[in-house]
Design a protein around this motif. Structure first.
Motif, short mmCIF file in Angstrom:
data_model
loop_
_atom_site.label_atom_id
_atom_site.label_comp_id
_atom_site.label_asym_id
_atom_site.label_seq_id
_atom_site.Cartn_x
_atom_site.Cartn_y
_atom_site.Cartn_z
N SER A 32 1.85 3.72 -0.27
CA SER A 32 1.10 2.63 -0.89
C SER A 32 1.71 2.22 -2.22
CB SER A 32 -0.35 3.06 -1.11
OG SER A 32 -0.97 3.40 0.11
N ALA A 36 3.17 -1.40 -3.01
CA ALA A 36 2.58 -2.19 -4.09
C ALA A 36 3.65 -2.72 -5.04
CB ALA A 36 1.58 -1.34 -4.86
N ALA A 40 3.99 -5.72 -1.04
CA ALA A 40 2.58 -6.04 -1.31
C ALA A 40 2.32 -6.31 -2.78
CB ALA A 40 1.69 -4.89 -0.82
N LYS A 41 3.34 -6.68 -3.50
CA LYS A 41 3.19 -6.83 -4.96
C LYS A 41 2.27 -7.99 -5.33
CE LYS A 41 5.97 -6.92 -9.18
NZ LYS A 41 5.46 -5.60 -9.61
N THR A 44 -1.92 -7.24 -4.00
CA THR A 44 -2.65 -6.01 -4.31
C THR A 44 -2.83 -5.89 -5.81
OG1 THR A 44 -0.60 -4.72 -4.40
CG2 THR A 44 -1.75 -4.80 -2.28
N ALA A 46 -2.54 -3.08 -7.40
CA ALA A 46 -1.54 -2.14 -7.90
C ALA A 46 -0.23 -2.82 -8.22
CB ALA A 46 -1.30 -1.04 -6.86
N GLY A 47 0.00 -4.02 -7.70
CA GLY A 47 1.25 -4.72 -7.98
C GLY A 47 1.15 -5.71 -9.11
N ALA A 56 -4.42 2.73 -9.57
CA ALA A 56 -4.66 2.71 -8.12
C ALA A 56 -4.25 4.02 -7.45
CB ALA A 56 -3.96 1.53 -7.48
N PHE A 91 -6.54 3.83 -0.46
CA PHE A 91 -5.21 3.23 -0.37
C PHE A 91 -5.15 2.10 0.66
CE2 PHE A 91 -4.07 7.67 -1.67
CZ PHE A 91 -3.59 7.34 -2.93
N VAL A 94 -3.89 -1.64 -0.04
CA VAL A 94 -2.45 -1.86 -0.21
C VAL A 94 -1.79 -2.12 1.13
CG1 VAL A 94 -0.30 -0.83 -1.04
CG2 VAL A 94 -2.43 -0.44 -2.29
N TRP A 95 -2.20 -1.39 2.16
CA TRP A 95 -1.61 -1.57 3.49
C TRP A 95 -2.04 -2.90 4.10
CZ3 TRP A 95 1.90 1.93 5.39
CH2 TRP A 95 2.05 3.10 4.64
N TRP A 98 0.43 -5.66 3.00
CA TRP A 98 1.85 -5.42 3.31
C TRP A 98 2.42 -6.61 4.09
CZ3 TRP A 98 3.81 -0.74 6.72
CH2 TRP A 98 5.22 -0.75 6.73
#
Length: 500
Positions: A32, A36, A40-41, A44, A46-47, A56, A91, A94-95, A98
């Motif tokens: 993840s 991120a 997945a920036k 999400t 986290a990105g 995260a 998590f 985040v997936w 993706w």
């Protein structure tokens, strides 16, 4: 032997399963974090920034680690498993984001993401022993799981991300889609949000009531977990309200980002509270294990209860020892007491050694696994104190029996004195009166011989009265005749209302 043979493989299997789960969770978390910062920036939290990139994974890993630690405790195993699973589902968003990833991975992420809040709610309501102690808590947990299942299944079957104008993380993939029904999907999303608000408010209320009603030791155990759970529930409710006002979620929006940061921080605090509870339980076990060596070979009655109360941090802890011979409970000094019962904030634990009930302990409900903390040495000390309490109870019963015998003897002596006074003595007095009248009559008639005879008879009657009075006053307790003055005085002292 058979029970132990069955239990050991089960324990090993459970430990192996948790180790495997921990490794899988680490893999999912690391993946993840990589996603991120890459594919997945843009979709999400986290990105979005360095702070989010730290919060995260920290929240997810903290929940997994704390859950695995807590699952090592027998009574808290369910709470630990639920918490670790919540860390894994954390998590999932985040997936979902993706881009270019396998559609199955993104679709599974959508299924898992909706269960983080029900799992956290379950862990908070079931802490510390994994049981829901009220009907309200059981209904709330069941409703949260049921709502999550219905919403997840409904969206998986009828939501086509391609036709969702408010999508932001995944607008292309849903391998579980059966038929696209956008209006139904929107209705499910709106219902899910308002249910989340209601469930969050209910969790806050239940936790507040538990904290208010619990004992001081229970609050010390509950607050480090309940307060972060309340904070996370507030973040969930705020997120649902924000989504209702701004259906298209944007991680770069300050409102959404602040809610995410609060939720992440709450989960980290929750994991810290669970870990602290696990560590405190280990410290309590060590303190209990040292009790026997500190007490010495012949501790005074009640010292074991006081030592256990200090070890587990519960000043109100009480131990009632079971005497099978007389079928009643006594305290450490042999005084009869009522059987301990559970009450709000208080719990009872039966203490058993070699299949025989030794005592029942009343303690704060927030003290988990107290029976597991009592090793063989402490149970032996409890059995020894029970035998000591049984001896003291027998001694008190003997003293009470002797006091009853003395009291009965005194009553009988007093009754005999009254009978002598009201019976024979009164008759002798009446006879002496009649003789005196006859003597006076003989003297008046000049009958000298009769007067002398009556005078002699009167003297004999008076002597009989004197002997009768001496006999009545000479009756004394049997214990004085049989055991002597010292034991007789001891018996009197036993019945005295003041200390002698």
């Amino acid at each position: 032997m058979q029970d132990g043979g069955v239990a050991r493989p089960s324990i090993r299997l459970g430990t192996a399963a948790r180790v495997a789960f921990g490794l899988a969770a680490v893999g999912v978390g690391v993946g993840s974090l990589v996603l991120a910062q890459g594919p997945a920036k843009l979709t999400t939290y986290a990105g979005q920034s360095t702070v989010a990139a730290v919060l995260a994974p920290a929240a997810g890993f903290a929940l997994v680690v704390a859950g695995l630690l807590v699952s090592l405790s027998r009574s808290s195993r369910l709470v630990g498993d639920v918490t670790a699973l919540a860390g894994l589902t954390w998590f999932a968003p985040v997936w979902i984001g993706w881009h270019g990833g396998p559609p199955v991975a993104r679709s599974l992420g959508m299924l898992a993401a909706g269960f983080t809040f029900p799992l956290i709610l379950h862990a908070a309501l079931g802490y510390p022993d994994g049981r829901m102690h009220t009907t309200t808590a059981r209904i709330l947990a069941g409703a949260a799981y049921a709502a999550a299942v219905l919403a997840t299944v409904g969206l998986a079957l009828f939501r086509d991300p391609f036709f969702d104008p408010k999508c932001w993380a995944n607008c292309t993939d849903n391998v579980f889609l059966v038929r696209s029904l956008p209006s139904l999907a929107r209705a499910i999303e709106v219902t899910e949000r308002w249910f989340a608000v209601a469930a969050a408010a209910a969790l806050v209320a239940v936790c507040a009531v538990r904290i208010a009603r619990d004992s001081s030791p229970g609050r010390r155990t509950l607050v480090p977990v309940a307060m972060p759970a309340v904070l996370f529930a507030g973040a969930v409710a705020a997120h649902a309200i924000a989504r209702q006002r701004m259906p298209k979620e944007d991680p770069s929006d300050p409102v959404f980002f602040s809610i995410f940061a609060i939720a992440s921080g709450a989960l980290i605090l929750l994991a810290g509270g669970l870990s602290w509870g696990w560590l405190r339980l280990r410290l309590q076990r060590a303190a209990v294990a040292r009790i026997v060596t500190r007490l010495g070979e012949a501790p005074p009655p009640g010292s074991l209860q006081a030592a256990l109360a200090r070890a587990v941090g519960d000043p109100a802890l009480q131990i009632a020892y079971w005497l099978p011979g007389v079928r009643r409970f006594v305290d450490a000094v042999g005084q009869a007491v009522a059987e301990p019962v559970s009450a709000p904030g208080r719990a009872t634990t039966a203490l058993v050694r070699d299949g025989q009930r030794v005592a029942v302990m009343s303690h704060a409900a927030g003290v988990p696994e107290i029976e597991a903390q009592l090793g063989p040495a402490v149970l032996l000390a409890l059995e020894n104190e029970r035998l000591q309490a049984e001896g003291l109870a027998q001694l008190q019963e003997l003293r009470a029996s002797r006091a009853r015998i003395v009291e009965t003897g005194d009553h009988e002596r007093q009754r005999l004195e009254r009978d002598l006074h009201d019976g024979a003595q009164q008759r002798l007095l009446a006879v002496s009166y009649e003789i005196r009248l006859a003597r006076d009559s003989a003297e008046a008639q000049g009958d000298r011989a009769t007067s002398l005879s009556l005078t002699t008879a009167l003297e004999e009657v008076q002597a009989a009265l004197d002997e009768l009075r001496e006999l009545a006053h000479g009756i004394y307790p049997a214990i004085l005749a049989e055991a002597g003055l010292a034991d007789a005085l001891a018996s009197v002292a036993d019945t005295a209302r003041i200390q002698v």
